[in-house]
Design a protein around this motif. Structure first.
Motif, PDB file in Angstrom:
ATOM      1  N   UNK A  13      37.713  39.996  29.652  1.00  0.00           N
ATOM      2  CA  UNK A  13      36.380  39.865  29.058  1.00  0.00           C
ATOM      3  C   UNK A  13      35.665  41.208  29.150  1.00  0.00           C
ATOM      4  N   UNK A  14      35.293  41.743  27.995  1.00  0.00           N
ATOM      5  CA  UNK A  14      34.597  43.029  27.955  1.00  0.00           C
ATOM      6  C   UNK A  14      33.086  42.827  28.027  1.00  0.00           C
ATOM      7  N   UNK A  15      32.464  43.559  28.932  1.00  0.00           N
ATOM      8  CA  UNK A  15      31.009  43.518  29.031  1.00  0.00           C
ATOM      9  C   UNK A  15      30.369  43.969  27.725  1.00  0.00           C
ATOM     10  N   UNK A  16      29.105  43.620  27.520  1.00  0.00           N
ATOM     11  CA  UNK A  16      28.371  44.138  26.367  1.00  0.00           C
ATOM     12  C   UNK A  16      28.419  45.663  26.396  1.00  0.00           C
ATOM     13  N   UNK A  17      28.636  46.260  25.222  1.00  0.00           N
ATOM     14  CA  UNK A  17      28.728  47.715  25.145  1.00  0.00           C
ATOM     15  C   UNK A  17      30.115  48.245  25.416  1.00  0.00           C
ATOM     16  N   UNK A  18      31.103  47.343  25.548  1.00  0.00           N
ATOM     17  CA  UNK A  18      32.488  47.744  25.804  1.00  0.00           C
ATOM     18  C   UNK A  18      33.424  46.984  24.874  1.00  0.00           C
ATOM     19  N   UNK A  19      34.561  47.575  24.560  1.00  0.00           N
ATOM     20  CA  UNK A  19      35.511  46.927  23.680  1.00  0.00           C
ATOM     21  C   UNK A  19      34.875  46.581  22.345  1.00  0.00           C
ATOM     22  N   UNK A  20      35.101  45.360  21.879  1.00  0.00           N
ATOM     23  CA  UNK A  20      34.506  44.896  20.627  1.00  0.00           C
ATOM     24  C   UNK A  20      33.232  44.094  20.864  1.00  0.00           C
ATOM     25  N   UNK A  21      32.717  44.107  22.085  1.00  0.00           N
ATOM     26  CA  UNK A  21      31.461  43.420  22.368  1.00  0.00           C
ATOM     27  C   UNK A  21      30.286  44.149  21.720  1.00  0.00           C
ATOM     28  N   UNK A  22      29.233  43.392  21.434  1.00  0.00           N
ATOM     29  CA  UNK A  22      27.998  44.004  20.952  1.00  0.00           C
ATOM     30  C   UNK A  22      27.391  44.883  22.035  1.00  0.00           C
ATOM     31  N   UNK A  23      26.526  45.789  21.609  1.00  0.00           N
ATOM     32  CA  UNK A  23      25.760  46.600  22.551  1.00  0.00           C
ATOM     33  C   UNK A  23      24.373  45.999  22.757  1.00  0.00           C
ATOM     34  N   UNK A  24      23.686  46.484  23.762  1.00  0.00           N
ATOM     35  CA  UNK A  24      22.335  46.009  24.047  1.00  0.00           C
ATOM     36  C   UNK A  24      21.587  47.097  24.795  1.00  0.00           C
ATOM     37  N   UNK A  25      20.260  46.979  24.819  1.00  0.00           N
ATOM     38  CA  UNK A  25      19.443  47.987  25.493  1.00  0.00           C
ATOM     39  C   UNK A  25      19.393  47.788  27.003  1.00  0.00           C
ATOM     40  N   UNK A  26      19.646  46.568  27.469  1.00  0.00           N
ATOM     41  CA  UNK A  26      19.555  46.261  28.899  1.00  0.00           C
ATOM     42  C   UNK A  26      20.950  45.899  29.407  1.00  0.00           C
ATOM     43  N   UNK A  27      21.588  46.840  30.071  1.00  0.00           N
ATOM     44  CA  UNK A  27      22.950  46.621  30.526  1.00  0.00           C
ATOM     45  C   UNK A  27      23.090  46.979  32.004  1.00  0.00           C
ATOM     46  N   UNK A  28      23.857  46.173  32.708  1.00  0.00           N
ATOM     47  CA  UNK A  28      24.110  46.420  34.128  1.00  0.00           C
ATOM     48  C   UNK A  28      25.196  45.470  34.586  1.00  0.00           C
ATOM     49  N   UNK A  29      25.747  45.709  35.767  1.00  0.00           N
ATOM     50  CA  UNK A  29      26.694  44.773  36.344  1.00  0.00           C
ATOM     51  C   UNK A  29      25.997  43.469  36.736  1.00  0.00           C
ATOM     52  N   UNK A  30      24.716  43.553  37.071  1.00  0.00           N
ATOM     53  CA  UNK A  30      23.951  42.330  37.340  1.00  0.00           C
ATOM     54  C   UNK A  30      23.850  41.484  36.077  1.00  0.00           C
ATOM     55  N   UNK A  31      23.583  42.127  34.949  1.00  0.00           N
ATOM     56  CA  UNK A  31      23.511  41.419  33.669  1.00  0.00           C
ATOM     57  C   UNK A  31      24.861  40.774  33.344  1.00  0.00           C
ATOM     58  N   UNK A  32      25.942  41.487  33.620  1.00  0.00           N
ATOM     59  CA  UNK A  32      27.259  40.955  33.276  1.00  0.00           C
ATOM     60  C   UNK A  32      27.585  39.703  34.080  1.00  0.00           C
ATOM     61  N   UNK A  33      27.129  39.626  35.324  1.00  0.00           N
ATOM     62  CA  UNK A  33      27.372  38.412  36.114  1.00  0.00           C
ATOM     63  C   UNK A  33      26.777  37.193  35.419  1.00  0.00           C
ATOM     64  N   UNK A  34      25.610  37.364  34.810  1.00  0.00           N
ATOM     65  CA  UNK A  34      24.968  36.260  34.086  1.00  0.00           C
ATOM     66  C   UNK A  34      25.689  35.992  32.763  1.00  0.00           C
TER      67      UNK A  34
END
Length: 596
Positions: A346-367
């Motif tokens: 599973x690619x976090x937002x802003x990685x791979x083919x995932x969408x990007x976003x203005x608010x990114x962090x490992x905390x965000x990815x846990x959610x």
């Protein structure tokens, strides 16, 4: 013999074998269309079923082939029977053919300005109907397809996307094409086309480049990523070559047994064109990949081994020394694990083919991870986290242990929340990105770091080749497709945002106790030694970091009844260098828990 003459001679034969060419035929207009006059020119206008004047519609212009008519094209393409989203116009050429931009044909010699005529058609329709802003498209067959390419080259500000059927590209337009802005283009060609040959045609007056050269030219003009996706579709009867710049696409569908025709037995051209237009904002995904909706964003997920029962194995990537962090690292590990387990990367937002976003962090990815697993209907999981992905894995457990049945974790070179380790992690470059992020984002938007990123990718590719060797399970095509996504400007900005948020991620991570309620195994390499050797001025601090990491990893594994697995002379990218070590550690966890 000139190619236009060859085309006309073949026209009657083509019709006799009932191929849908869109050329020739009667001139009577279809019952559900209106013949619109513009001076001495005309076009057929077809409104959607249940048309409502107050509603906004997309506009699609469809261009007939040489010697054909607007009525022919309407009957052949019949776009309105596929969708009610479009007002469709079928313009009529001013002579036997369109002024396609080669400066070599009848229309050019007669001085017919078909580009201006198209402008007039759009203006005429806009004056009487409500059109969606920025939603104008074009499609063309045969010589009308060549003209559609002229629109892409010279009216890119008007057309969001175009589709070309049964036409490669004139050599003259191939050289002169200079769109004002990127434009998406789809091409569909039969590989056995003898009228406008798939592999091009050499002629002193009218030469054609091949279909592959044509699509590559548009990809270059769009500043697309260098590597095209290659897929076989329709029971191996259709070959797809797909380029992307992250926003626009350039795609070639090659029909193996196809000739000079609009419709193919394994390829519904009208439906495929409308689907292409509909999915311009969705990336073309490699095999086994999908997008999962997380709020208003989409996350890239790759699933392999779907047939296996038991808990899902979830792979979470962390960065290497270049802070690149995506599922490319699992291009050999995931196929290996999928022989026995159901495995997601599973690619976090802003990685791979995932969408990007203005608010990114490992905390965000846990959610986000929790939402993604809910969408995937996976409730029982085993997490494998690499490097700083341990932050997201630990936070995910803390937040979601009641909602999910998290059976176990395997941490590979995890971040460790000890004083000296934190000082290393939160120092350069993390502190620099945090201090300079506001100025850095617009700087990245100019492409200033794209060449630098490209050089890093080349170095990483060479390094990965050394690590992987000749392992047959390695999916290099997937590795390269994912890796090149890092060149996209939004992904470069995403990486900067994540690094800037890293210090706060670590603070949240450090506030949590060690895991003890589930088995946790740790694979611990001596990758830190390379940094110690390369930075003698910081050797003492880095050595303390290494020792603290070893101690913490041992303690975490012992406290959680897992394995501590030390790998010496090992690279940080264990998933590429020693994937069998990860599989063995995972096998041990499943055996301890008696999981299927």
């Amino acid at each position: 013999m000139k190619l236009q003459l060859r085309f006309l001679l073949l026209l009657s034969a083509t019709l006799l074998v009932v191929l849908l060419t869109g050329c020739g035929g009667g001139d009577s207009e279809p019952d559900n269309s209106n013949l619109m006059k513009l001076g001495d020119r005309s076009y057929l206008l077809v409104l959607p079923a249940n048309y409502r004047p107050e509603q906004e519609y997309k506009l699609l212009l469809a261009f007939h082939g040489s010697g054909g008519s607007s009525a022919d094209m309407q009957r052949t393409a019949d776009f309105n029977s596929y969708s009610n989203d479009y007002i469709v116009a079928y313009p009529q050429a001013g002579t036997i053919e369109w002024n396609e931009g080669c400066n070599c044909n009848i229309a050019n010699r007669l001085g017919i300005d078909d580009l201006a005529f198209v402008d007039e058609v759009i203006a005429d329709i806009s004056a009487s109907h409500r059109l969606q802003q920025g939603e104008i498209y074009a499609a063309g067959f045969s010589q009308g397809g060549l003209f559609t390419q002229n629109l892409a080259c010279n009216r890119s500000d008007r057309f969001k996307a175009v589709a070309v059927v049964a036409a490669p590209m004139s050599g003259q337009l191939w050289q002169s094409c200079a769109p004002e802005q990127p434009v998406s283009i789809m091409m569909a060609m039969g590989k056995n086309d003898t009228v406008l040959p798939y592999n091009g045609y050499t002629d002193s007056n009218f030469g054609l480049v091949s279909a592959k050269q044509a699509i590559a030219r548009f990809a270059t003009l769009n500043n697309s990523l260098p590597l095209a996706q290659q897929q076989t579709l329709a029971a191996d009867q259709v070959e797809l070559l797909s380029y992307s710049n992250g926003r626009q696409k350039a795609e070639l569908f090659s029909i193996k047994q196809g000739q000079h025709q609009w419709q193919f037995s394994q390829f519904d051209t009208s439906a495929e064109i409308l689907q292409f237009f509909q999915q311009l904002d969705s990336p073309r995904l490699p095999e086994a990949s999908s997008l999962v909706q997380v709020g208003d964003k989409r996350m890239h997920v790759r699933l392999m081994g779907e047939q296996h029962a038991g808990p899902a194995v979830v792979l979470l990537a962390g960065p290497n020394e270049n802070y690149h962090s995506d599922s490319a690292w699992f291009a050999v590990l995931q196929p290996l694990l999928a022989q026995k387990y159901r495995v997601y990367s599973i690619d976090r937002l802003g990685n791979g083919f995932s969408d990007s976003d203005d608010e990114l962090s490992y905390r965000r990815f846990a959610e986000d991870l929790a939402t993604a697993l809910q969408q995937l209907d996976e409730q029982q999981v085993v997490i494998v986290a690499m490097a700083s992905a341990s932050i997201s894995a630990r936070l995910f457990y803390q937040q979601q242990q009641q909602a999910f049945d998290i059976k176990a974790m395997l941490l590979v070179d995890p971040d460790v929340p000890t004083p000296n380790a934190l000082s290393v992690y939160q120092g350069y470059p993390a502190d620099w990105y945090l201090a300079n992020l506001e100025a850095l984002l617009p700087h990245l938007a100019t492409g200033a770091w794209t060449e630098r990123t490209s050089q890093k990718l080349q170095a990483e590719r060479s390094h990965a080749e050394q690590l992987v060797g000749d392992t047959p399970l390695m999916d290099w095509h997937y590795f390269d497709l994912i890796s090149q996504q890092r060149l996209l400007i939004p992904h470069q900005q995403s990486r900067a945002r994540e690094i800037a948020a890293y210090s706060a991620d670590l603070d949240a991570y450090a506030a949590l106790p060690m895991l003890s309620a589930i088995p946790v195994s740790v694979i611990d390499t001596d990758f830190e030694q390379a940094q110690i050797d390369a930075n003698p001025e910081s050797a003492e601090l880095l050595s303390l970091w290494q020792q603290e990491s070893t101690n913490w990893n041992q303690q975490q594994a012992e406290q959680a009844n897992g394995q501590y697995i030390a790998l010496s002379d090992s690279d940080h990218l264990v998933a590429l260098e020693q994937p069998e070590k990860i599989k063995a550690a995972l096998d041990w966890l499943f055996a301890q828990l008696q999981l299927p």
